[in-house]
Design an enzyme around this catalytic site. Structure first.
Site, PDB file in Angstrom:
ATOM      1  N   HIS A  51       0.827  -1.204   0.000  1.00 41.91           N
ATOM      2  CA  HIS A  51       0.000   0.000   0.000  1.00 41.91           C
ATOM      3  C   HIS A  51       0.862   1.256   0.000  1.00 41.91           C
ATOM      4  O   HIS A  51       0.547   2.254  -0.669  1.00 41.91           O
ATOM      5  CB  HIS A  51      -0.921  -0.036   1.224  1.00 41.91           C
ATOM      6  CG  HIS A  51      -1.817   1.137   1.353  1.00 41.91           C
ATOM      7  ND1 HIS A  51      -1.691   2.064   2.358  1.00 41.91           N
ATOM      8  CD2 HIS A  51      -2.858   1.557   0.585  1.00 41.91           C
ATOM      9  CE1 HIS A  51      -2.615   2.996   2.216  1.00 41.91           C
ATOM     10  NE2 HIS A  51      -3.338   2.720   1.154  1.00 41.91           N
ATOM     11  N   GLU A  54       1.993   1.855  -3.478  1.00 47.87           N
ATOM     12  CA  GLU A  54       0.912   2.450  -4.281  1.00 47.87           C
ATOM     13  C   GLU A  54       0.877   3.962  -4.079  1.00 47.87           C
ATOM     14  O   GLU A  54       0.749   4.741  -5.029  1.00 47.87           O
ATOM     15  CB  GLU A  54      -0.421   1.825  -3.873  1.00 47.87           C
ATOM     16  CG  GLU A  54      -1.634   2.496  -4.485  1.00 47.87           C
ATOM     17  CD  GLU A  54      -2.840   2.461  -3.565  1.00 47.87           C
ATOM     18  OE1 GLU A  54      -3.570   3.463  -3.528  1.00 47.87           O
ATOM     19  OE2 GLU A  54      -3.052   1.422  -2.902  1.00 47.87           O
ATOM     20  N   GLU A 131      -4.543   7.674   7.513  1.00 47.54           N
ATOM     21  CA  GLU A 131      -5.486   6.739   6.903  1.00 47.54           C
ATOM     22  C   GLU A 131      -5.773   5.563   7.849  1.00 47.54           C
ATOM     23  O   GLU A 131      -6.927   5.123   7.986  1.00 47.54           O
ATOM     24  CB  GLU A 131      -4.920   6.236   5.576  1.00 47.54           C
ATOM     25  CG  GLU A 131      -5.885   5.429   4.735  1.00 47.54           C
ATOM     26  CD  GLU A 131      -5.289   5.021   3.395  1.00 47.54           C
ATOM     27  OE1 GLU A 131      -6.008   4.344   2.626  1.00 47.54           O
ATOM     28  OE2 GLU A 131      -4.120   5.359   3.115  1.00 47.54           O
TER      29      GLU A 131
END
Length: 423
Positions: A51, A54, A131
C-alpha cells in the site's frame, strides 16, 4: 466456445502478458499494469509495504515530479489511480483514445522509475498513518480486517492491507525498493487495455516503455491456511458490528459460481433471505449483507451486520437459523433471481472500458485466459438448487470465524453460534 476476435493476448519473452479488447463505438481507453503482488506477499515486519508503494507511485519519477504526473494526465482530461488488494496492486488510467501513448508512458514511468524521494516518503508516511487512524475509527470497516486476521492468524493472508501504526512508523525507503525487486517481476504483471485501441498499437507501446522491470523470478507467496476463530473488541459504541463466516472456495474451484449465487440469494440484495427476515420482518438492523471473497488458493464467505447491543440477542439466532436453513435447500425462484443479478453484473460490465480492463487482467492472472462471456453465463445458468445447498453445507462444516466490535455483552460464544448453524 468461440473466440472473440476483439480480444487478443500476447505473452512477451520478458514474461509480461499483454491483453486488449477493442470496443467499437467508444471514444476512451482504460489501461493499466496489474501486478500479482499485494498484502499476502508481505513479511510481517513490512506489513503495509504494498500500500505504501501504491501511494509513492505518484510522488515523482526520474523524469517527472509529482506535480508533473498530475498535470500531464489532467491536461488531457484523463484519470490516473492505483489500488492495493491482498493479491494484486494495480496502476491504471483512463483517457481519450488519442492519449493512449501518454497514459502508457506515465504508467510505465511510475512503475519502473519512481524515485521514492525521502521528503515525499516522510510526508506520505504521515498520510498513511492518518489513513490507518481513520480506518481504526470506522468500526464497520475495521471489523473486516479483524475478520481476516481471525480467519488467517499468524500468516500474510491475515495482515491488514494498510499495515499498522508500528510497521508504517518504521517503514524504510529500502523496504519499498526491496519489495519491488522481489515481487514486481515481469511474469507477475499483466498489462491490459480496453476501449478504442488496437492490440498492435498497445503492444508496440508496451514494448517501447516497459523495458526496466526487475529481472528474475518473483518470490513465492505463503499459501493461505484457513484456521478460523474469533476476535472480539469491546468498545463503547452505539452499535455492535460483526462479521460471521467460514472458508469459501478459490476462483478456480468448480463450486465458485454456486458460492457466488449462494451469497447473492442469502444476503445480496433487498429480496435476499437475510434482508427480508432480519431487516424487513424483524427490524433488527439497518444494514446486513453477505459476501464471498475468493482468492487464488482459498476464499472466505461472510455475513456482516450492524445492530444495537440488545438486538444482538435476537439477531445472532436468526442469522444462524438462516445459515442452517440454506443448507437444507434453495428454491428455484430465489436461485433464478440470484442468477439474474449475477448475469446482469457480468453483462453490464461489458459496457464499461474500466470494468472490462479490470476483468481482462483478472482473468488472465487467475485462469491464464480470457473467459468468453457466453462461458461465464453458461456456468451461472448450470448451477442447480442442490449444488447451491451443497456448497452451503461444504462451507459450514468448517470452524466458523467471528469478528465483532462494540458493546459485546450479549453476543453468544462462537461455539454456541456454530451449534445453531449446524442444527
Amino acid at each position: 466456445m468461440r473466440t472473440d476476435p476483439a480480444i487478443q493476448v500476447t505473452r512477451l519473452s520478458s514474461g509480461l502478458t499483454v491483453v486488449t479488447e477493442t470496443m467499437p463505438r467508444v471514444e476512451t481507453v482504460s489501461l493499466g499494469a496489474y501486478v500479482g503482488a499485494g498484502t499476502r506477499h508481505e513479511r510481517a515486519e513490512e506489513n503495509g509495504v504494498s500500500h505504501f508503494l501504491e501511494h509513492m507511485a505518484f510522488k515523482g519519477t526520474a523524469r517527472r515530479s509529482a506535480a508533473q504526473i498530475a498535470e500531464e494526465i489532467e491536461d488531457v482530461g484523463g484519470h490516473l489511480n492505483a489500488y492495493t488488494a491482498r493479491e494484486r496492486t494495480a496502476f491504471y488510467a483512463k483517457v481519450l483514445k488519442e492519449d493512449v501513448a501518454l497514459a502508457t508512458d506515465i504508467v510505465a514511468d511510475i512503475l519502473q522509475h519512481s524515485v521514492f524521494d525521502p521528503e515525499e516518503f516522510e510526508r506520505e508516511r504521515g498520510v498513511i498513518l492518518q489513513e490507518i487512524g481513520q480506518a481504526n475509527d470506522t468500526p464497520d470497516d475495521l471489523v473486516f480486517d479483524r475478520f481476516q486476521e481471525a480467519a488467517y492468524p499468524g500468516q500474510p493472508m491475515g495482515l491488514p492491507t494498510l499495515g499498522t501504526v508500528e510497521t508504517i512508523g518504521t517503514m524504510t525507503r529500502e523496504a519499498l525498493i526491496g519489495f519491488m525487486r522481489r515481487h514486481y517481476a515481469p511474469a507477475r504483471i499483466v498489462l491490459a487495455a480496453a476501449g478504442a485501441v488496437t492490440h498492435e498499437d498497445f503492444l508496440a507501446l508496451v514494448r517501447q516503455h516497459f523495458t526496466d522491470l526487475p529481472a528474475g523470478e518473483a518470490e513465492a507467496e505463503v499459501p493461505a491456511r484457513y484456521v478460523g476463530g474469533e476476535r472480539r473488541d469491546e468498545d463503547d459504541l452505539d452499535q455492535v458490528h460483526l462479521v460471521l463466516g467460514f472458508p469459501a472456495v478459490p476462483f478456480t474451484d468448480p463450486d465458485y459460481h454456486a458460492a457466488m449465487l449462494l451469497s447473492t440469494l442469502l444476503g445480496g440484495g433487498m429480496s435476499s433471505r437475510l434482508f427480508q427476515e432480519v431487516r424487513e420482518k424483524r427490524g433488527l438492523v439497518y444494514s446486513i449483507s453477505s459476501f464471498v471473497q475468493p482468492y487464488l488458493d482459498d476464499g472466505l464467505f461472510g455475513i456482516y451486520a450492524g445492530t444495537g447491543e440488545e438486538q444482538v440477542r435476537e439477531l445472532v439466532p436468526v442469522v444462524s437459523a438462516e445459515l442452517a436453513a440454506v443448507q437444507r435447500g434453495v428454491t428455484e425462484a430465489e436461485l433464478r433471481r440470484a442468477k439474474a443479478q449475477l448475469k446482469a453484473s457480468v453483462l453490464m460490465a461489458l459496457e464499461s472500458t474500466s470494468a472490462r480492463c479490470e476483468q481482462l487482467a483478472h482473468q488472465i492472472a487467475t485462469w491464464g485466459r480470457v473467459l468468453p462471456t457466453e462461458e461465464t453465463v453458461a456456468r451461472i445458468e448450470a448451477v442447480t438448487p442442490g449444488q447451491t445447498a451443497a456448497v452451503a453445507r461444504r462451507m459450514s462444516r468448517a470452524r466458523p470465524t467471528l469478528a465483532a466490535i462494540g458493546p459485546l455483552g450479549t453476543l453468544p460464544p462462537i461455539g454456541a453460534i456454530a451449534e445453531r448453524i449446524a442444527a
